[in-house]
Design a protein around this motif. Structure first.
Motif, PDB file in Angstrom:
ATOM      1  N   PRO A 124       0.824  -1.214   0.000  1.00  0.00           N
ATOM      2  CA  PRO A 124       0.000   0.000   0.000  1.00  0.00           C
ATOM      3  C   PRO A 124       0.857   1.264   0.000  1.00  0.00           C
ATOM      4  CG  PRO A 124      -0.391  -1.341   1.975  1.00  0.00           C
ATOM      5  CD  PRO A 124       0.638  -2.023   1.188  1.00  0.00           C
ATOM      6  N   THR A 125       0.313   2.318  -0.573  1.00  0.00           N
ATOM      7  CA  THR A 125       0.963   3.621  -0.577  1.00  0.00           C
ATOM      8  C   THR A 125       1.033   4.175   0.835  1.00  0.00           C
ATOM      9  OG1 THR A 125      -0.049   3.974  -2.732  1.00  0.00           O
ATOM     10  CG2 THR A 125       0.921   5.895  -1.671  1.00  0.00           C
ATOM     11  N   SER A 126      -0.045   3.947   1.597  1.00  0.00           N
ATOM     12  CA  SER A 126      -0.048   4.328   3.005  1.00  0.00           C
ATOM     13  C   SER A 126      -0.763   3.242   3.790  1.00  0.00           C
ATOM     14  CB  SER A 126      -0.712   5.693   3.219  1.00  0.00           C
ATOM     15  OG  SER A 126      -2.086   5.633   2.916  1.00  0.00           O
ATOM     16  N   PHE A 127      -0.375   3.148   5.054  1.00  0.00           N
ATOM     17  CA  PHE A 127      -0.908   2.082   5.897  1.00  0.00           C
ATOM     18  C   PHE A 127      -1.035   2.605   7.320  1.00  0.00           C
ATOM     19  CE2 PHE A 127      -0.392  -1.750   8.524  1.00  0.00           C
ATOM     20  CZ  PHE A 127      -1.393  -2.530   7.984  1.00  0.00           C
ATOM     21  N   SER A 128      -2.182   2.360   7.936  1.00  0.00           N
ATOM     22  CA  SER A 128      -2.409   2.750   9.325  1.00  0.00           C
ATOM     23  C   SER A 128      -3.275   1.673   9.967  1.00  0.00           C
ATOM     24  CB  SER A 128      -3.116   4.104   9.391  1.00  0.00           C
ATOM     25  OG  SER A 128      -4.479   3.975   8.994  1.00  0.00           O
ATOM     26  N   PRO A 129      -3.488   1.749  11.273  1.00  0.00           N
ATOM     27  CA  PRO A 129      -4.371   0.759  11.904  1.00  0.00           C
ATOM     28  C   PRO A 129      -5.808   0.808  11.369  1.00  0.00           C
ATOM     29  CG  PRO A 129      -3.046   1.855  13.566  1.00  0.00           C
ATOM     30  CD  PRO A 129      -2.808   2.584  12.275  1.00  0.00           C
ATOM     31  N   GLN A 130      -6.198   1.942  10.784  1.00  0.00           N
ATOM     32  CA  GLN A 130      -7.566   2.082  10.282  1.00  0.00           C
ATOM     33  C   GLN A 130      -7.730   1.692   8.816  1.00  0.00           C
ATOM     34  OE1 GLN A 130      -5.964   4.820  11.807  1.00  0.00           O
ATOM     35  NE2 GLN A 130      -6.820   4.317  13.790  1.00  0.00           N
ATOM     36  N   ALA A 131      -6.662   1.839   8.011  1.00  0.00           N
ATOM     37  CA  ALA A 131      -6.825   1.608   6.568  1.00  0.00           C
ATOM     38  C   ALA A 131      -5.496   1.363   5.866  1.00  0.00           C
ATOM     39  CB  ALA A 131      -7.513   2.814   5.931  1.00  0.00           C
ATOM     40  N   ALA A 132      -5.604   0.655   4.755  1.00  0.00           N
ATOM     41  CA  ALA A 132      -4.495   0.506   3.812  1.00  0.00           C
ATOM     42  C   ALA A 132      -4.961   1.167   2.523  1.00  0.00           C
ATOM     43  CB  ALA A 132      -4.192  -0.967   3.576  1.00  0.00           C
ATOM     44  N   THR A 133      -4.085   1.984   1.931  1.00  0.00           N
ATOM     45  CA  THR A 133      -4.471   2.759   0.752  1.00  0.00           C
ATOM     46  C   THR A 133      -3.452   2.564  -0.359  1.00  0.00           C
ATOM     47  OG1 THR A 133      -5.486   4.412   2.190  1.00  0.00           O
ATOM     48  CG2 THR A 133      -5.045   5.070  -0.071  1.00  0.00           C
ATOM     49  N   TRP A 134      -3.963   2.326  -1.556  1.00  0.00           N
ATOM     50  CA  TRP A 134      -3.154   2.231  -2.759  1.00  0.00           C
ATOM     51  C   TRP A 134      -3.572   3.386  -3.662  1.00  0.00           C
ATOM     52  CZ3 TRP A 134      -5.159  -1.743  -0.066  1.00  0.00           C
ATOM     53  CH2 TRP A 134      -4.336  -2.820   0.252  1.00  0.00           C
ATOM     54  N   THR A 135      -2.635   4.046  -4.293  1.00  0.00           N
ATOM     55  CA  THR A 135      -2.991   5.118  -5.217  1.00  0.00           C
ATOM     56  C   THR A 135      -2.012   5.124  -6.380  1.00  0.00           C
ATOM     57  OG1 THR A 135      -3.565   7.457  -5.420  1.00  0.00           O
ATOM     58  CG2 THR A 135      -1.690   6.934  -4.009  1.00  0.00           C
ATOM     59  N   ASP A 136      -2.520   5.505  -7.542  1.00  0.00           N
ATOM     60  CA  ASP A 136      -1.647   5.562  -8.717  1.00  0.00           C
ATOM     61  C   ASP A 136      -1.782   6.881  -9.459  1.00  0.00           C
ATOM     62  OD1 ASP A 136      -4.046   5.409 -10.085  1.00  0.00           O
ATOM     63  OD2 ASP A 136      -3.621   3.505 -11.062  1.00  0.00           O
ATOM     64  N   GLY A 137      -2.345   7.880  -8.827  1.00  0.00           N
ATOM     65  CA  GLY A 137      -2.544   9.166  -9.484  1.00  0.00           C
ATOM     66  C   GLY A 137      -3.950   9.304 -10.032  1.00  0.00           C
ATOM     67  N   GLU A 138      -4.447   8.291 -10.712  1.00  0.00           N
ATOM     68  CA  GLU A 138      -5.798   8.329 -11.263  1.00  0.00           C
ATOM     69  C   GLU A 138      -6.834   7.818 -10.261  1.00  0.00           C
ATOM     70  OE1 GLU A 138      -6.323   6.471 -15.083  1.00  0.00           O
ATOM     71  OE2 GLU A 138      -4.282   7.007 -15.669  1.00  0.00           O
ATOM     72  N   VAL A 139      -6.482   6.743  -9.565  1.00  0.00           N
ATOM     73  CA  VAL A 139      -7.428   6.059  -8.686  1.00  0.00           C
ATOM     74  C   VAL A 139      -6.805   5.874  -7.307  1.00  0.00           C
ATOM     75  CG1 VAL A 139      -8.634   3.854  -8.305  1.00  0.00           C
ATOM     76  CG2 VAL A 139      -8.469   4.789 -10.605  1.00  0.00           C
ATOM     77  N   THR A 140      -7.638   6.006  -6.291  1.00  0.00           N
ATOM     78  CA  THR A 140      -7.245   5.630  -4.944  1.00  0.00           C
ATOM     79  C   THR A 140      -8.154   4.490  -4.526  1.00  0.00           C
ATOM     80  OG1 THR A 140      -6.499   7.838  -4.351  1.00  0.00           O
ATOM     81  CG2 THR A 140      -7.081   6.379  -2.528  1.00  0.00           C
ATOM     82  N   MET A 141      -7.551   3.424  -4.040  1.00  0.00           N
ATOM     83  CA  MET A 141      -8.312   2.289  -3.528  1.00  0.00           C
ATOM     84  C   MET A 141      -7.916   2.129  -2.073  1.00  0.00           C
ATOM     85  SD  MET A 141      -8.355  -1.686  -4.790  1.00  0.00           S
ATOM     86  CE  MET A 141      -6.655  -1.960  -4.358  1.00  0.00           C
ATOM     87  N   SER A 142      -8.918   2.048  -1.194  1.00  0.00           N
ATOM     88  CA  SER A 142      -8.585   1.868   0.219  1.00  0.00           C
ATOM     89  C   SER A 142      -9.398   0.728   0.809  1.00  0.00           C
ATOM     90  CB  SER A 142      -8.815   3.161   1.004  1.00  0.00           C
ATOM     91  OG  SER A 142     -10.172   3.523   1.015  1.00  0.00           O
ATOM     92  N   LEU A 143      -8.738   0.010   1.685  1.00  0.00           N
ATOM     93  CA  LEU A 143      -9.375  -1.047   2.458  1.00  0.00           C
ATOM     94  C   LEU A 143      -9.401  -0.541   3.885  1.00  0.00           C
ATOM     95  CD1 LEU A 143     -10.531  -3.916   2.761  1.00  0.00           C
ATOM     96  CD2 LEU A 143      -8.171  -4.708   3.100  1.00  0.00           C
ATOM     97  N   GLU A 144     -10.604  -0.260   4.377  1.00  0.00           N
ATOM     98  CA  GLU A 144     -10.765   0.359   5.684  1.00  0.00           C
ATOM     99  C   GLU A 144     -11.376  -0.629   6.664  1.00  0.00           C
ATOM    100  OE1 GLU A 144     -13.165   3.789   4.831  1.00  0.00           O
ATOM    101  OE2 GLU A 144     -11.674   4.610   3.449  1.00  0.00           O
ATOM    102  N   LYS A 145     -11.009  -0.461   7.924  1.00  0.00           N
ATOM    103  CA  LYS A 145     -11.581  -1.309   8.965  1.00  0.00           C
ATOM    104  C   LYS A 145     -12.893  -0.705   9.430  1.00  0.00           C
ATOM    105  CE  LYS A 145      -7.368  -3.464  10.530  1.00  0.00           C
ATOM    106  NZ  LYS A 145      -6.425  -3.670  11.584  1.00  0.00           N
ATOM    107  N   PRO A 146     -13.897  -1.513   9.764  1.00  0.00           N
ATOM    108  CA  PRO A 146     -13.772  -2.939   9.937  1.00  0.00           C
ATOM    109  C   PRO A 146     -13.676  -3.697   8.607  1.00  0.00           C
ATOM    110  CG  PRO A 146     -15.991  -2.269  10.511  1.00  0.00           C
ATOM    111  CD  PRO A 146     -15.215  -1.027  10.188  1.00  0.00           C
TER     112      PRO A 146
END
Length: 182
Positions: A124-146
């Motif tokens: 992931p581009t960024s990672f925290s206890p609440q979410a993992a985020t991938w981004t490529d400039g055009e799209v951001t995809m995040s997997l958030e808790k729960p």
């Protein structure tokens, strides 16, 4: 010993670079629902897929005094796989720019999805206890808790932020002034 370290370092760098090359580009949507689709295209695709639990126009809301539209579906009432619970599809000026999918934690867990996404799209581009985020400039995809998966069209999202007609509250202004003084 130095030669061994150089070879080891080279192997590690090559492996990391190989993983980067083989990582897939980020998806621009989920299944047949793609960011940038019109409201009508999205409705047509939702009707075709029972996993979303779309029931027609009664699931569509217009946000007053705005060019925004929202489709909310109850996937638990659908006839699909039951991996999804609720889904939201947000439009600005008739373009789908945010897809929010709540996933059923009784069917699958956060770690399984995180592992699969990391394998497909890299770290992931960024990672925290609440979410993992991938981004490529055009799209951001995040997997958030729960257990929520979001797809965001960065260009349209930024445009909607710029067109926002909501004025900052006195608290927000004061907070910004405080932060500026740091």
């Amino acid at each position: 010993m130095i030669l061994f370290k150089k070879k080891s370092l080279s192997l590690i760098l090559f492996s990391a670079f190989s993983l980067f090359l083989y990582a897939e580009s980020l998806p621009h949507g989920y299944k047949d629902i793609m960011l940038g689709m019109s409201l009508e295209e999205t409705k047509e695709n939702l009707v075709k897929d029972p996993d979303f639990g779309y029931h027609g126009d009664r699931d569509v809301s217009l946000i007053p005094h705005s060019s925004k539209t929202l489709i909310e579906t109850d996937a638990q009432r659908g006839f699909g796989s039951n991996f999804l619970t609720r889904c939201w599809f947000q439009f600005s000026f008739d373009e789908l720019y945010i897809i929010t999918i709540n996933i059923n934690p009784e069917k699958i867990d956060y770690y399984s999805i995180f592992t699969k996404l990391t394998k497909k799209y890299g770290e992931p581009t960024s990672f925290s206890p609440q979410a993992a985020t991938w981004t490529d400039g055009e799209v951001t995809m995040s997997l958030e808790k729960p257990l929520t998966l979001k797809y965001i069209d960065n260009k349209i999202f930024e445009q909607t932020q710029n067109y926002s007609n909501i004025q900052a509250s006195p608290t927000e202004i004061t907070q910004e002034m405080f932060l500026d003084e740091l």
